[in-house]
Scaffold this motif. Structure first.
Motif, PDB file in Angstrom:
ATOM      1  N   PHE A   1       5.126  23.350  -6.923  1.00 52.78           N
ATOM      2  CA  PHE A   1       5.662  21.945  -6.470  1.00 52.78           C
ATOM      3  C   PHE A   1       5.693  21.260  -7.426  1.00 52.78           C
ATOM      4  CE2 PHE A   1       0.468  22.130  -7.063  1.00 52.78           C
ATOM      5  CZ  PHE A   1      -0.095  20.972  -8.298  1.00 52.78           C
ATOM      6  N   THR A   2       5.518  19.400  -7.399  1.00 52.03           N
ATOM      7  CA  THR A   2       4.992  19.304  -8.695  1.00 52.03           C
ATOM      8  C   THR A   2       5.464  17.437  -8.584  1.00 52.03           C
ATOM      9  OG1 THR A   2       7.161  17.718 -10.414  1.00 52.03           O
ATOM     10  CG2 THR A   2       8.398  18.930  -8.452  1.00 52.03           C
ATOM     11  N   THR A   3       4.620  16.667  -9.355  1.00 49.55           N
ATOM     12  CA  THR A   3       4.475  15.153  -8.849  1.00 49.55           C
ATOM     13  C   THR A   3       5.013  14.906  -9.838  1.00 49.55           C
ATOM     14  OG1 THR A   3       2.991  15.364 -10.928  1.00 49.55           O
ATOM     15  CG2 THR A   3       2.130  16.339  -9.016  1.00 49.55           C
ATOM     16  N   THR A   4       6.167  14.876 -10.921  1.00 46.82           N
ATOM     17  CA  THR A   4       7.056  14.886 -11.530  1.00 46.82           C
ATOM     18  C   THR A   4       6.824  14.389 -12.958  1.00 46.82           C
ATOM     19  OG1 THR A   4       6.893  12.133 -11.249  1.00 46.82           O
ATOM     20  CG2 THR A   4       8.102  12.938  -9.861  1.00 46.82           C
ATOM     21  N   ILE A   5       6.241  14.612 -13.212  1.00 48.89           N
ATOM     22  CA  ILE A   5       4.823  15.003 -14.296  1.00 48.89           C
ATOM     23  C   ILE A   5       4.424  15.923 -14.485  1.00 48.89           C
ATOM     24  CG2 ILE A   5       2.903  13.910 -15.712  1.00 48.89           C
ATOM     25  CD1 ILE A   5       3.045  11.061 -14.319  1.00 48.89           C
ATOM     26  N   HIS A   6       3.209  16.832 -13.659  1.00 43.81           N
ATOM     27  CA  HIS A   6       2.848  17.552 -13.861  1.00 43.81           C
ATOM     28  C   HIS A   6       3.845  18.727 -12.832  1.00 43.81           C
ATOM     29  CE1 HIS A   6      -0.473  16.005 -15.419  1.00 43.81           C
ATOM     30  NE2 HIS A   6      -0.412  16.913 -15.841  1.00 43.81           N
TER      31      HIS A   6
ATOM     32  N   ALA B   1       1.423  -1.700  -0.131  1.00 48.92           N
ATOM     33  CA  ALA B   1      -0.055   0.160   0.056  1.00 48.92           C
ATOM     34  C   ALA B   1       0.615   1.574  -0.133  1.00 48.92           C
ATOM     35  CB  ALA B   1      -0.608   0.340   0.977  1.00 48.92           C
ATOM     36  N   VAL B   2       1.864   1.187   0.656  1.00 48.98           N
ATOM     37  CA  VAL B   2       2.660   2.888   0.324  1.00 48.98           C
ATOM     38  C   VAL B   2       3.501   2.513  -0.758  1.00 48.98           C
ATOM     39  CG1 VAL B   2       4.889   3.236   1.977  1.00 48.98           C
ATOM     40  CG2 VAL B   2       2.905   1.983   3.129  1.00 48.98           C
ATOM     41  N   ALA B   3       4.259   1.702  -0.827  1.00 53.15           N
ATOM     42  CA  ALA B   3       4.734   2.243  -2.451  1.00 53.15           C
ATOM     43  C   ALA B   3       3.243   2.263  -3.679  1.00 53.15           C
ATOM     44  CB  ALA B   3       4.996   0.173  -2.904  1.00 53.15           C
ATOM     45  N   THR B   4       2.615   1.799  -4.097  1.00 53.08           N
ATOM     46  CA  THR B   4       1.832   2.144  -4.628  1.00 53.08           C
ATOM     47  C   THR B   4       1.656   3.981  -4.485  1.00 53.08           C
ATOM     48  OG1 THR B   4       0.338   0.237  -4.473  1.00 53.08           O
ATOM     49  CG2 THR B   4      -0.319   1.764  -5.511  1.00 53.08           C
ATOM     50  N   LYS B   5       1.667   4.354  -2.779  1.00 58.54           N
ATOM     51  CA  LYS B   5       1.217   5.558  -2.966  1.00 58.54           C
ATOM     52  C   LYS B   5       2.568   6.197  -3.537  1.00 58.54           C
ATOM     53  CE  LYS B   5      -2.596   6.483   0.976  1.00 58.54           C
ATOM     54  NZ  LYS B   5      -2.104   6.773   1.995  1.00 58.54           N
ATOM     55  N   THR B   6       3.110   5.976  -4.159  1.00 53.23           N
ATOM     56  CA  THR B   6       4.593   6.435  -4.219  1.00 53.23           C
ATOM     57  C   THR B   6       4.370   6.386  -6.104  1.00 53.23           C
ATOM     58  OG1 THR B   6       6.174   5.229  -4.521  1.00 53.23           O
ATOM     59  CG2 THR B   6       6.061   6.616  -2.062  1.00 53.23           C
ATOM     60  N   ASN B   7       3.577   5.716  -6.205  1.00 52.32           N
ATOM     61  CA  ASN B   7       4.023   5.477  -7.613  1.00 52.32           C
ATOM     62  C   ASN B   7       2.764   6.847  -9.069  1.00 52.32           C
ATOM     63  OD1 ASN B   7       5.681   3.266  -7.628  1.00 52.32           O
ATOM     64  ND2 ASN B   7       4.497   1.853  -9.005  1.00 52.32           N
ATOM     65  N   ILE B   8       3.317   7.513  -9.278  1.00 47.66           N
ATOM     66  CA  ILE B   8       2.513   8.798  -9.824  1.00 47.66           C
ATOM     67  C   ILE B   8       2.468   8.309 -11.631  1.00 47.66           C
ATOM     68  CG2 ILE B   8       2.747  11.449 -10.441  1.00 47.66           C
ATOM     69  CD1 ILE B   8       3.440  10.903  -7.437  1.00 47.66           C
ATOM     70  N   SER B   9       0.984   8.478 -11.256  1.00 48.81           N
ATOM     71  CA  SER B   9       0.325   7.791 -13.140  1.00 48.81           C
ATOM     72  C   SER B   9      -0.126   8.921 -13.698  1.00 48.81           C
ATOM     73  CB  SER B   9      -0.123   7.085 -12.915  1.00 48.81           C
ATOM     74  OG  SER B   9      -1.729   7.593 -12.126  1.00 48.81           O
ATOM     75  N   LEU B  10       0.092   9.628 -14.858  1.00 52.00           N
ATOM     76  CA  LEU B  10      -0.493  10.522 -15.618  1.00 52.00           C
ATOM     77  C   LEU B  10      -1.703  10.992 -15.264  1.00 52.00           C
ATOM     78  CD1 LEU B  10      -0.693  13.203 -17.582  1.00 52.00           C
ATOM     79  CD2 LEU B  10      -1.260  11.242 -19.408  1.00 52.00           C
TER      80      LEU B  10
ATOM     81  N   GLY C   1      -3.393   9.713 -12.116  1.00 54.02           N
ATOM     82  CA  GLY C   1      -2.790  10.542 -10.717  1.00 54.02           C
ATOM     83  C   GLY C   1      -2.712  11.137 -10.622  1.00 54.02           C
ATOM     84  N   SER C   2      -1.640  12.028 -11.192  1.00 51.65           N
ATOM     85  CA  SER C   2      -1.159  13.879 -11.362  1.00 51.65           C
ATOM     86  C   SER C   2      -1.972  14.376 -11.827  1.00 51.65           C
ATOM     87  CB  SER C   2       0.470  13.415 -12.225  1.00 51.65           C
ATOM     88  OG  SER C   2       0.786  14.567 -12.777  1.00 51.65           O
ATOM     89  N   THR C   3      -2.704  14.002 -12.730  1.00 58.02           N
ATOM     90  CA  THR C   3      -3.863  15.350 -13.029  1.00 58.02           C
ATOM     91  C   THR C   3      -4.221  15.361 -11.875  1.00 58.02           C
ATOM     92  OG1 THR C   3      -3.130  14.180 -15.410  1.00 58.02           O
ATOM     93  CG2 THR C   3      -5.767  15.119 -14.549  1.00 58.02           C
ATOM     94  N   GLU C   4      -5.044  14.250 -11.129  1.00 52.86           N
ATOM     95  CA  GLU C   4      -5.909  14.869  -9.599  1.00 52.86           C
ATOM     96  C   GLU C   4      -5.541  15.117  -9.521  1.00 52.86           C
ATOM     97  OE1 GLU C   4      -6.502  10.517  -9.005  1.00 52.86           O
ATOM     98  OE2 GLU C   4      -8.131  10.381 -10.270  1.00 52.86           O
ATOM     99  N   ILE C   5      -4.507  15.385  -8.729  1.00 53.58           N
ATOM    100  CA  ILE C   5      -3.343  16.453  -7.777  1.00 53.58           C
ATOM    101  C   ILE C   5      -3.741  17.695  -8.513  1.00 53.58           C
ATOM    102  CG2 ILE C   5      -1.380  16.570  -6.793  1.00 53.58           C
ATOM    103  CD1 ILE C   5      -1.182  13.071  -7.302  1.00 53.58           C
ATOM    104  N   VAL C   6      -2.972  18.003  -9.361  1.00 52.29           N
ATOM    105  CA  VAL C   6      -2.957  19.312  -9.729  1.00 52.29           C
ATOM    106  C   VAL C   6      -4.821  19.522  -9.985  1.00 52.29           C
ATOM    107  CG1 VAL C   6      -2.664  20.209 -11.975  1.00 52.29           C
ATOM    108  CG2 VAL C   6      -0.946  19.011 -11.051  1.00 52.29           C
TER     109      VAL C   6
ATOM    110  N   TRP D   1      -7.534  18.828 -20.227  1.00 56.96           N
ATOM    111  CA  TRP D   1      -6.549  19.431 -20.965  1.00 56.96           C
ATOM    112  C   TRP D   1      -5.483  19.262 -20.378  1.00 56.96           C
ATOM    113  CZ3 TRP D   1      -9.157  24.622 -21.656  1.00 56.96           C
ATOM    114  CH2 TRP D   1      -9.883  24.684 -22.567  1.00 56.96           C
ATOM    115  N   LEU D   2      -5.079  19.156 -18.696  1.00 52.72           N
ATOM    116  CA  LEU D   2      -3.853  18.607 -18.002  1.00 52.72           C
ATOM    117  C   LEU D   2      -3.568  16.722 -18.549  1.00 52.72           C
ATOM    118  CD1 LEU D   2      -4.773  19.733 -14.816  1.00 52.72           C
ATOM    119  CD2 LEU D   2      -3.048  20.086 -16.191  1.00 52.72           C
TER     120      LEU D   2
END
Length: 202
Positions: free
Chosen positions: A184-189, A3-12, A14-19, A74-75
């Protein structure tokens, strides 16, 4: 551990949702802090380890939901260059403030190893920006009259504009001061923020 590992993986996605979520909370914070809507029309919620005020005005909620839904699309496609919240004096029609969020997108390539960044690190970076927006009332001039706001989205040139949207001029401020805020950065956005405000001629 999984569960911890999954939280650190950033998908496009997931990144869009965060932004998109960040934009929702930051817009609400600006509208509250700058007094564009009555304080009683906001409700306190907990997010990013902070108390944040969000609107309960249904027409404003509907407007923001529509903008954020399109922005999210668009993100996801990497077409957003910046989001700008413009505050305009209703009486004089002058632009008094421009809150600018520059967006840089680095979409993962096919088969690329998933990017990783701890969720807490992203949350801390976003928290710092929200804190700065909240503290901005200490240096921003008082808004003299009733004001209104617009949201401008800068996109890739070839993008088709939805029917409900209209093209706009940049609504720049004459005689302005700029204050750079954190990023801030998600590594993608990556989102870099600043506010420009009109300097009084007095």
């Amino acid at each position: 551990m999984q569960a911890v590992a999954t939280k650190t993986n950033i998908s496009l996605k997931g990144s869009t949702e965060i932004v998109t979520e960040f934009f929702s909370y930051s817009i609400n914070t600006i509208l509250f802090q700058r007094g564009l809507y009555p304080s009683e029309s906001f409700t306190r919620v907990a997010k990013y380890g902070l108390p944040i005020l969000v609107t309960n005005d249904q027409s404003l909620k509907d407007y923001l939901d529509n903008v954020l839904k399109q922005l999210s699309e668009w993100l996801l496609s990497g077409d957003v260059q910046k989001l700008v919240l413009v505050i305009t004096d209703i009486v004089t029609k002058e632009v008094l403030e421009r809150w600018v969020f520059d967006v840089t997108t680095d979409i993962p390539k096919e088969g690329e190893t998933p990017r990783q960044k701890p969720e807490k690190e992203i949350t801390n970076e976003i928290q710092a920006i929200i804190r700065q927006i909240t503290a901005s009332v200490t240096f921003l001039p008082l808004l003299p009259n009733a004001c209104t706001f617009d949201l401008l989205v800068y996109t890739s040139k070839d993008l088709a504009v939805p029917q409900k949207w209209e093209e706009s001029d940049p609504k720049f401020i004459t005689n302005s001061q700029q204050v750079k805020l954190r990023s801030f950065t998600t590594t993608i956005h990556k989102v870099e923020s600043m506010v420009a405000y009109k300097i009084s001629n007095d």
